[in-house]
Design a protein around this motif. Structure first.
Motif, PDB file in Angstrom:
ATOM      1  N   LEU A 184      -7.712   7.899  -2.646  1.00  0.00           N
ATOM      2  CA  LEU A 184      -8.566   7.354  -1.586  1.00  0.00           C
ATOM      3  C   LEU A 184      -9.459   8.416  -0.954  1.00  0.00           C
ATOM      4  O   LEU A 184     -10.240   8.108  -0.061  1.00  0.00           O
ATOM      5  N   GLY A 185      -9.304   9.652  -1.395  1.00  0.00           N
ATOM      6  CA  GLY A 185     -10.066  10.736  -0.780  1.00  0.00           C
ATOM      7  C   GLY A 185      -9.470  11.114   0.566  1.00  0.00           C
ATOM      8  O   GLY A 185      -8.363  10.718   0.922  1.00  0.00           O
ATOM      9  N   THR A 186     -10.239  11.865   1.322  1.00  0.00           N
ATOM     10  CA  THR A 186      -9.807  12.313   2.647  1.00  0.00           C
ATOM     11  C   THR A 186     -10.326  11.344   3.694  1.00  0.00           C
ATOM     12  O   THR A 186     -11.479  10.925   3.644  1.00  0.00           O
ATOM     13  N   PHE A 187      -9.464  10.986   4.628  1.00  0.00           N
ATOM     14  CA  PHE A 187      -9.873  10.074   5.698  1.00  0.00           C
ATOM     15  C   PHE A 187      -9.233  10.494   7.013  1.00  0.00           C
ATOM     16  O   PHE A 187      -8.191  11.148   7.034  1.00  0.00           O
ATOM     17  N   GLY A 188      -9.906  10.122   8.077  1.00  0.00           N
ATOM     18  CA  GLY A 188      -9.427  10.446   9.412  1.00  0.00           C
ATOM     19  C   GLY A 188      -8.745   9.266  10.068  1.00  0.00           C
ATOM     20  O   GLY A 188      -8.688   8.168   9.516  1.00  0.00           O
ATOM     21  N   ARG A 189      -8.287   9.507  11.255  1.00  0.00           N
ATOM     22  CA  ARG A 189      -7.629   8.445  12.029  1.00  0.00           C
ATOM     23  C   ARG A 189      -8.631   7.341  12.358  1.00  0.00           C
ATOM     24  O   ARG A 189      -9.808   7.592  12.549  1.00  0.00           O
ATOM     25  N   MET A 237       0.295  16.998  14.102  1.00  0.00           N
ATOM     26  CA  MET A 237      -0.254  15.924  13.282  1.00  0.00           C
ATOM     27  C   MET A 237      -1.690  16.277  12.885  1.00  0.00           C
ATOM     28  O   MET A 237      -2.488  16.651  13.726  1.00  0.00           O
ATOM     29  N   PRO A 238      -1.999  16.143  11.623  1.00  0.00           N
ATOM     30  CA  PRO A 238      -3.363  16.460  11.166  1.00  0.00           C
ATOM     31  C   PRO A 238      -4.370  15.404  11.626  1.00  0.00           C
ATOM     32  O   PRO A 238      -4.007  14.282  11.955  1.00  0.00           O
ATOM     33  N   ASN A 239      -5.636  15.795  11.657  1.00  0.00           N
ATOM     34  CA  ASN A 239      -6.697  14.851  12.004  1.00  0.00           C
ATOM     35  C   ASN A 239      -7.199  14.096  10.790  1.00  0.00           C
ATOM     36  O   ASN A 239      -7.792  13.028  10.907  1.00  0.00           O
ATOM     37  N   LYS A 240      -6.992  14.690   9.600  1.00  0.00           N
ATOM     38  CA  LYS A 240      -7.412  14.063   8.348  1.00  0.00           C
ATOM     39  C   LYS A 240      -6.337  14.290   7.297  1.00  0.00           C
ATOM     40  O   LYS A 240      -5.637  15.296   7.333  1.00  0.00           O
ATOM     41  N   VAL A 241      -6.238  13.331   6.370  1.00  0.00           N
ATOM     42  CA  VAL A 241      -5.308  13.474   5.248  1.00  0.00           C
ATOM     43  C   VAL A 241      -6.004  13.032   3.968  1.00  0.00           C
ATOM     44  O   VAL A 241      -6.965  12.263   4.001  1.00  0.00           O
ATOM     45  N   HIS A 242      -5.509  13.522   2.857  1.00  0.00           N
ATOM     46  CA  HIS A 242      -6.012  13.128   1.532  1.00  0.00           C
ATOM     47  C   HIS A 242      -4.848  12.434   0.845  1.00  0.00           C
ATOM     48  O   HIS A 242      -3.806  13.048   0.603  1.00  0.00           O
ATOM     49  N   CYS A 243      -5.025  11.136   0.571  1.00  0.00           N
ATOM     50  CA  CYS A 243      -3.931  10.347   0.012  1.00  0.00           C
ATOM     51  C   CYS A 243      -4.387   9.521  -1.178  1.00  0.00           C
ATOM     52  O   CYS A 243      -5.572   9.253  -1.363  1.00  0.00           O
ATOM     53  N   ALA A 244      -3.408   9.121  -1.959  1.00  0.00           N
ATOM     54  CA  ALA A 244      -3.584   8.131  -3.018  1.00  0.00           C
ATOM     55  C   ALA A 244      -2.608   7.011  -2.706  1.00  0.00           C
ATOM     56  O   ALA A 244      -1.639   7.209  -1.959  1.00  0.00           O
ATOM     57  N   HIS A 245      -2.869   5.839  -3.251  1.00  0.00           N
ATOM     58  CA  HIS A 245      -1.922   4.751  -3.030  1.00  0.00           C
ATOM     59  C   HIS A 245      -1.895   3.803  -4.211  1.00  0.00           C
ATOM     60  O   HIS A 245      -2.780   3.789  -5.059  1.00  0.00           O
ATOM     61  N   ILE A 246      -0.833   3.035  -4.221  1.00  0.00           N
ATOM     62  CA  ILE A 246      -0.674   1.934  -5.161  1.00  0.00           C
ATOM     63  C   ILE A 246      -0.576   0.691  -4.286  1.00  0.00           C
ATOM     64  O   ILE A 246       0.237   0.647  -3.357  1.00  0.00           O
ATOM     65  N   LEU A 247      -1.415  -0.288  -4.552  1.00  0.00           N
ATOM     66  CA  LEU A 247      -1.411  -1.537  -3.792  1.00  0.00           C
ATOM     67  C   LEU A 247      -1.065  -2.676  -4.729  1.00  0.00           C
ATOM     68  O   LEU A 247      -1.714  -2.854  -5.773  1.00  0.00           O
ATOM     69  N   VAL A 248      -0.053  -3.448  -4.351  1.00  0.00           N
ATOM     70  CA  VAL A 248       0.358  -4.614  -5.132  1.00  0.00           C
ATOM     71  C   VAL A 248       0.537  -5.808  -4.187  1.00  0.00           C
ATOM     72  O   VAL A 248       0.621  -5.635  -2.975  1.00  0.00           O
ATOM     73  N   LYS A 249       0.607  -6.995  -4.761  1.00  0.00           N
ATOM     74  CA  LYS A 249       0.689  -8.207  -3.944  1.00  0.00           C
ATOM     75  C   LYS A 249       2.083  -8.503  -3.415  1.00  0.00           C
ATOM     76  O   LYS A 249       2.227  -9.053  -2.326  1.00  0.00           O
ATOM     77  N   THR A 250       3.126  -8.163  -4.186  1.00  0.00           N
ATOM     78  CA  THR A 250       4.476  -8.554  -3.770  1.00  0.00           C
ATOM     79  C   THR A 250       5.384  -7.351  -3.545  1.00  0.00           C
ATOM     80  O   THR A 250       5.183  -6.282  -4.123  1.00  0.00           O
ATOM     81  N   GLU A 251       6.403  -7.578  -2.744  1.00  0.00           N
ATOM     82  CA  GLU A 251       7.377  -6.523  -2.485  1.00  0.00           C
ATOM     83  C   GLU A 251       8.142  -6.187  -3.772  1.00  0.00           C
ATOM     84  O   GLU A 251       8.476  -5.027  -4.015  1.00  0.00           O
ATOM     85  N   LYS A 252       8.385  -7.191  -4.596  1.00  0.00           N
ATOM     86  CA  LYS A 252       9.074  -6.977  -5.879  1.00  0.00           C
ATOM     87  C   LYS A 252       8.275  -6.013  -6.759  1.00  0.00           C
ATOM     88  O   LYS A 252       8.837  -5.098  -7.363  1.00  0.00           O
ATOM     89  N   LYS A 283      -0.330   4.926   9.959  1.00  0.00           N
ATOM     90  CA  LYS A 283       0.919   5.485  10.489  1.00  0.00           C
ATOM     91  C   LYS A 283       1.735   6.126   9.370  1.00  0.00           C
ATOM     92  O   LYS A 283       2.225   7.246   9.513  1.00  0.00           O
ATOM     93  N   ALA A 284       1.860   5.431   8.253  1.00  0.00           N
ATOM     94  CA  ALA A 284       2.625   5.967   7.121  1.00  0.00           C
ATOM     95  C   ALA A 284       1.945   7.202   6.539  1.00  0.00           C
ATOM     96  O   ALA A 284       2.601   8.220   6.278  1.00  0.00           O
ATOM     97  N   ALA A 285       0.646   7.137   6.325  1.00  0.00           N
ATOM     98  CA  ALA A 285      -0.089   8.242   5.696  1.00  0.00           C
ATOM     99  C   ALA A 285      -0.022   9.525   6.519  1.00  0.00           C
ATOM    100  O   ALA A 285       0.144  10.616   5.969  1.00  0.00           O
TER     101      ALA A 285
END
Length: 91
Positions: free
Chosen positions: A50-55, A1-16, A64-66
């Motif tokens: 979101l750039g790179t972030f650590g635990r 498991m890495p100590n840092k990851v570089h991720c992007a995300h989409i955030l919305v209000k509803t599951e739909k 957990k997902a990232a």
């Protein structure tokens, strides 16, 4: 498991909304373009990057997902107190 990851995300209000965004991704639309249009996170200006972030920097469910993703992989819809996320590991 890495100590840092570089991720992007989409955030919305509803599951739909999250399912609709995920369907667009699965049909071949660019993740960053969808993030710019539908995400409610300020990171949408950068295509959800979101750039790179650590635990310990993100809420538990998001972290957990990232940290389980491989480079280029997209997560299932992940619910947090902020809403519904679709996460993509960039590096």
């Amino acid at each position: 498991m890495p100590n840092k990851v570089h991720c992007a995300h989409i955030l919305v209000k509803t599951e739909k909304e999250a399912h609709a965004a995920l369907e667009r991704i699965q049909k071949g639309e660019k993740f960053a373009n969808i993030a710019k249009v539908v995400s409610i996170c300020p990171s949408k200006k950068h295509g959800g990057d979101l750039g790179t972030f650590g635990r310990g920097k993100m809420v538990k469910e998001f972290e957990k997902a990232a940290f389980t993703l491989q480079k280029g992989q997209i997560s299932p819809i992940t619910k947090t107190k902020f809403g519904y996320h679709i996460i993509k590991r960039l590096e």
